[in-house]
Design a protein around this motif. Structure first.
Motif, mmCIF file in Angstrom:
data_model
loop_
_atom_site.group_PDB
_atom_site.id
_atom_site.type_symbol
_atom_site.label_atom_id
_atom_site.label_comp_id
_atom_site.label_asym_id
_atom_site.label_seq_id
_atom_site.Cartn_x
_atom_site.Cartn_y
_atom_site.Cartn_z
ATOM 1 N N LEU A 106 0.934 -0.877 -0.360
ATOM 2 C CA LEU A 106 -0.078 -0.003 -0.264
ATOM 3 C C LEU A 106 1.265 1.468 0.045
ATOM 4 O O LEU A 106 1.740 1.279 0.756
ATOM 5 C CB LEU A 106 -0.870 -0.330 1.458
ATOM 6 N N TYR A 107 0.765 1.903 -0.849
ATOM 7 C CA TYR A 107 1.237 3.085 -1.132
ATOM 8 C C TYR A 107 0.187 4.189 -0.953
ATOM 9 O O TYR A 107 -0.995 4.320 -1.564
ATOM 10 C CB TYR A 107 2.214 3.276 -1.829
ATOM 11 N N ASP A 108 0.597 5.939 -0.906
ATOM 12 C CA ASP A 108 0.436 6.945 -0.996
ATOM 13 C C ASP A 108 0.845 7.544 -1.989
ATOM 14 O O ASP A 108 1.955 8.290 -2.250
ATOM 15 C CB ASP A 108 0.498 7.978 0.415
ATOM 16 N N TYR A 109 0.060 8.362 -2.286
ATOM 17 C CA TYR A 109 0.312 8.528 -3.938
ATOM 18 C C TYR A 109 -0.280 10.050 -4.575
ATOM 19 O O TYR A 109 -1.230 10.486 -4.162
ATOM 20 C CB TYR A 109 -0.333 8.189 -5.548
ATOM 21 N N TRP A 110 0.185 10.809 -4.861
ATOM 22 C CA TRP A 110 -0.399 12.750 -5.544
ATOM 23 C C TRP A 110 0.011 12.448 -6.786
ATOM 24 O O TRP A 110 0.143 12.055 -7.200
ATOM 25 C CB TRP A 110 1.084 13.513 -4.511
ATOM 26 N N GLY A 111 -1.369 14.020 -7.064
ATOM 27 C CA GLY A 111 -0.996 13.740 -8.547
ATOM 28 C C GLY A 111 -0.076 15.240 -8.318
ATOM 29 O O GLY A 111 0.185 16.091 -7.777
ATOM 30 N N GLN A 112 0.151 15.737 -10.134
ATOM 31 C CA GLN A 112 1.091 16.938 -9.962
ATOM 32 C C GLN A 112 0.490 18.120 -9.442
ATOM 33 O O GLN A 112 1.099 19.414 -9.890
ATOM 34 C CB GLN A 112 1.466 16.697 -11.421
ATOM 35 N N GLY A 113 -0.992 18.596 -9.448
ATOM 36 C CA GLY A 113 -1.846 19.313 -8.955
ATOM 37 C C GLY A 113 -2.335 19.884 -10.052
ATOM 38 O O GLY A 113 -1.778 20.588 -11.299
ATOM 39 N N THR A 114 -3.246 20.498 -10.018
ATOM 40 C CA THR A 114 -4.213 21.579 -11.190
ATOM 41 C C THR A 114 -4.119 22.659 -10.430
ATOM 42 O O THR A 114 -4.652 23.362 -9.630
ATOM 43 C CB THR A 114 -4.843 20.232 -11.788
#
Length: 120
Positions: A106-114
């Motif tokens: 299980l990992y925590d992921y982030w998008g690049q932002g908008t």
């Protein structure tokens, strides 16, 4: 590898609406919680809204009643509908997801932002 790709940000006048989308792809077995965070210039990143895999939601007080988070589990996508936008909603909005890969990790992921900019 897992990717989160946000879309839907932009410039809108106060009182307007935007719908943010975050599509996930890659080595995904399942997705637990998903959420939207934002960071305004000079401020810390803060939670805007979150949704569990079962559909339970919670919102920051600042957006409660004006925003709706939802998810399409078949598409591995989370949405944020924002209405009655205010200039103080201006920020970079980030998608976040807790994703379990096919190997069980299980990992925590982030998008690049908008970027969301609300003009007065």
């Amino acid at each position: 590898q897992v990717q989160l790709v946000e879309s839907g940000g932009g410039l809108v006048q106060a009182g307007g609406s935007l719908r943010l989308s975050c599509a996930t792809s890659g080595n995904i077995f399942s997705i637990n919680g998903m959420g939207w965070y934002r960071q305004a210039p000079g401020k810390q990143r803060e939670l805007v809204a979150a949704i569990t895999s079962g559909g339970s939601t919670n919102y920051a007080d600042s957006v409660k009643g004006r925003s709706t988070i939802s998810r399409d589990n078949a598409k591995n996508t989370v949405y944020l509908q924002m209405n009655s936008l205010k200039p103080e909603d201006t920020a970079v909005y980030y998608c976040n997801a807790d994703i379990r890969n096919p190997w069980g990790y299980l990992y925590d992921y982030w998008g690049q932002g908008t970027q969301v900019t609300v003009s007065s």
